[in-house]
Design an enzyme around this catalytic site. Structure first.
Site, short mmCIF file in Angstrom:
data_model
loop_
_atom_site.label_atom_id
_atom_site.label_comp_id
_atom_site.label_asym_id
_atom_site.label_seq_id
_atom_site.Cartn_x
_atom_site.Cartn_y
_atom_site.Cartn_z
N PRO A 119 36.14 -26.15 -7.40
CA PRO A 119 34.70 -26.33 -7.35
C PRO A 119 35.12 -25.49 -9.37
O PRO A 119 35.35 -25.33 -9.26
CB PRO A 119 34.38 -25.13 -6.46
CG PRO A 119 35.27 -24.48 -5.78
CD PRO A 119 36.12 -25.94 -6.22
N ASN A 120 34.01 -25.89 -10.14
CA ASN A 120 33.73 -25.38 -11.50
C ASN A 120 35.26 -26.16 -12.25
O ASN A 120 35.31 -25.58 -13.43
CB ASN A 120 33.76 -23.80 -11.37
CG ASN A 120 32.39 -23.52 -10.67
OD1 ASN A 120 32.01 -23.99 -10.86
ND2 ASN A 120 32.54 -22.90 -9.80
N ARG B 158 33.77 -23.86 -20.15
CA ARG B 158 34.22 -23.27 -18.55
C ARG B 158 34.69 -21.36 -19.22
O ARG B 158 36.24 -21.48 -19.75
CB ARG B 158 34.12 -23.01 -17.52
CG ARG B 158 34.45 -21.76 -16.56
CD ARG B 158 34.56 -22.86 -15.18
NE ARG B 158 34.39 -21.35 -14.44
CZ ARG B 158 35.51 -21.89 -13.00
NH1 ARG B 158 36.56 -22.39 -13.14
NH2 ARG B 158 35.72 -20.62 -12.62
N TYR C 73 39.83 -19.38 -18.92
CA TYR C 73 40.17 -19.79 -18.75
C TYR C 73 41.71 -21.42 -19.42
O TYR C 73 41.72 -22.20 -19.12
CB TYR C 73 39.47 -21.10 -17.85
CG TYR C 73 39.30 -20.49 -16.86
CD1 TYR C 73 39.82 -20.06 -15.68
CD2 TYR C 73 37.82 -19.61 -16.13
CE1 TYR C 73 39.76 -19.28 -14.25
CE2 TYR C 73 37.96 -18.80 -15.43
CZ TYR C 73 38.42 -19.05 -14.28
OH TYR C 73 37.83 -17.89 -13.14
N ASN D 107 45.09 -26.12 -7.26
CA ASN D 107 43.92 -24.98 -7.87
C ASN D 107 42.99 -24.77 -7.27
O ASN D 107 41.97 -25.80 -7.17
CB ASN D 107 44.00 -25.06 -9.00
CG ASN D 107 43.67 -23.95 -9.48
OD1 ASN D 107 42.61 -22.85 -8.77
ND2 ASN D 107 43.13 -23.55 -10.88
N ALA E 38 37.13 -21.33 -6.94
CA ALA E 38 36.75 -20.19 -6.51
C ALA E 38 36.99 -19.87 -4.23
O ALA E 38 37.45 -19.15 -4.19
CB ALA E 38 35.72 -19.50 -5.96
N ASP F 7 44.13 -24.13 5.80
CA ASP F 7 43.73 -25.18 8.04
C ASP F 7 44.67 -26.19 7.76
O ASP F 7 45.10 -26.25 8.26
CB ASP F 7 42.78 -25.04 8.07
CG ASP F 7 42.87 -22.91 9.30
OD1 ASP F 7 43.54 -22.03 9.12
OD2 ASP F 7 42.20 -22.82 9.86
N GLU G 39 50.38 -23.90 -5.39
CA GLU G 39 49.20 -23.00 -5.79
C GLU G 39 49.31 -22.74 -7.19
O GLU G 39 50.56 -22.18 -7.92
CB GLU G 39 48.45 -22.22 -4.64
CG GLU G 39 48.16 -21.59 -4.99
CD GLU G 39 47.55 -20.00 -4.12
OE1 GLU G 39 48.48 -20.35 -3.05
OE2 GLU G 39 46.88 -19.18 -4.77
N HIS H 227 46.92 -21.15 -10.52
CA HIS H 227 45.67 -20.65 -11.77
C HIS H 227 46.25 -20.68 -13.02
O HIS H 227 47.52 -19.83 -13.46
CB HIS H 227 45.43 -19.97 -10.88
CG HIS H 227 45.42 -19.61 -9.78
ND1 HIS H 227 44.09 -19.79 -8.50
CD2 HIS H 227 45.95 -19.09 -7.92
CE1 HIS H 227 44.13 -19.89 -7.20
NE2 HIS H 227 45.62 -19.48 -6.97
N ARG I 175 43.38 -9.96 -12.14
CA ARG I 175 41.24 -9.71 -12.19
C ARG I 175 41.09 -9.01 -11.31
O ARG I 175 41.25 -8.06 -10.25
CB ARG I 175 41.52 -11.23 -12.71
CG ARG I 175 41.74 -11.93 -13.31
CD ARG I 175 41.24 -13.40 -13.43
NE ARG I 175 40.05 -13.38 -13.70
CZ ARG I 175 38.91 -14.97 -13.15
NH1 ARG I 175 39.87 -15.34 -12.98
NH2 ARG I 175 37.82 -14.51 -13.50
N ARG J 41 39.69 -11.77 -6.48
CA ARG J 41 40.49 -13.19 -6.91
C ARG J 41 41.76 -12.13 -6.61
O ARG J 41 42.95 -12.88 -6.70
CB ARG J 41 40.38 -12.34 -8.67
CG ARG J 41 38.94 -13.66 -8.44
CD ARG J 41 39.46 -14.42 -10.44
NE ARG J 41 37.84 -14.54 -10.69
CZ ARG J 41 36.53 -14.80 -10.67
NH1 ARG J 41 37.30 -16.05 -10.22
NH2 ARG J 41 35.41 -14.83 -11.48
#
Ligand code: DQA
Length: 162
Positions: free
Chosen positions: A17-18, A25, A30, A81, A84, A94, A105, A107, A114, A118
Site C-alpha cells: 500500500p501507498n 510521497r 522514500y 515490499n 505498512a 502466512d 523483503e 524496503h 525509524r 516499523r
C-alpha cells in the site's frame, strides 16, 4: 549469471500500500523515483539476468494474499515490499509461508532506524533475507539476490541437467 538451457524463471514482484504514490510521497524518506521508474528498472535488469517479472501493486491486503497464492506453480520466487503491512500482516506472512517460495523483503527506507513500530517485520522470519535502506536500488539488489536463489533451486530440482 543467466539461466541457460531452461526457460527463463518467472518471479513475482509485489508492492504494498501507498507505494503507487512514490515520487510524491514523503520524498525525504522514500526518494523521488516513481513506482513506474522502479518497475522499468526492474524489467530492464530482469532482461539482463534472464528472468520474467510479474509486477503487482495493491493497497489491499487480500489482493496481496491472492497474488501470493497465484504465484504458486507459476513463479519461482517473490520480491516483496509489503509496505505498512510489514508491521501488521499475519495474513501476508502466512501466505508466504504457505506457498514456501523463496522470498526477498525490500524496503526503500531503513526501517530499523525509524519509529519503533516499523522495526518489527512479520515478514522477515519467512523471507530468505531483507534489504532495507538503499532506496530504489534496494529493489535491484533484491532482484539479483532472488534470481540467484531461484536459479540455484531450479538447478537442484530432480531431472535438471541429470
Ligand atoms: C516501507 C517502510 C514501511 O514502514 C512503510 O509503511 C512503507 C514503505 C519502505 O519501503 O521503506 O510504506 O516499506
Amino acid at each position: 549469471m543467466k539461466s541457460e538451457g531452461s526457460p527463463p524463471p518467472q518471479l513475482l514482484v509485489l508492492h504494498g500500500p501507498n507505494l503507487n504514490l512514490l515520487g510524491l510521497r514523503e520524498p525525504g524518506i522514500y526518494g523521488s523515483q516513481t513506482l513506474d521508474f522502479i518497475n522499468r528498472s526492474l524489467h530492464e535488469l530482469a532482461g539482463e539476468l534472464g528472468c520474467i517479472l510479474t509486477i503487482i501493486q495493491s493497497n489491499h491486503e487480500g489482493v496481496m494474499v491472492d497474488a501470493i497464492h497465484a504465484a504458486l506453480g507459476a513463479a519461482k520466487g517473490i520480491l516483496i515490499n509489503p509496505a505498512a503491512y510489514t508491521h501488521t500482516s499475519v495474513a501476508i506472512r502466512d501466505a508466504l509461508a504457505a506457498v514456501a517460495l523463496p522470498t526477498v523483503e525490500v524496503h526503500l527506507s531503513n526501517i530499523h532506524r525509524r519509529e519503533e513500530f516499523r522495526q518489527r517485520s512479520y515478514i522477515a522470519p519467512v523471507a530468505v533475507g531483507q534489504i532495507s535502506g538503499f532506496g530504489a536500488d534496494g529493489y535491484l539488489l533484491g532482484l539479483r539476490a532472488l534470481f540467484t536463489i531461484a536459479i540455484k533451486r531450479l538447478s537442484e530440482e530432480p531431472g535438471c541437467g541429470t
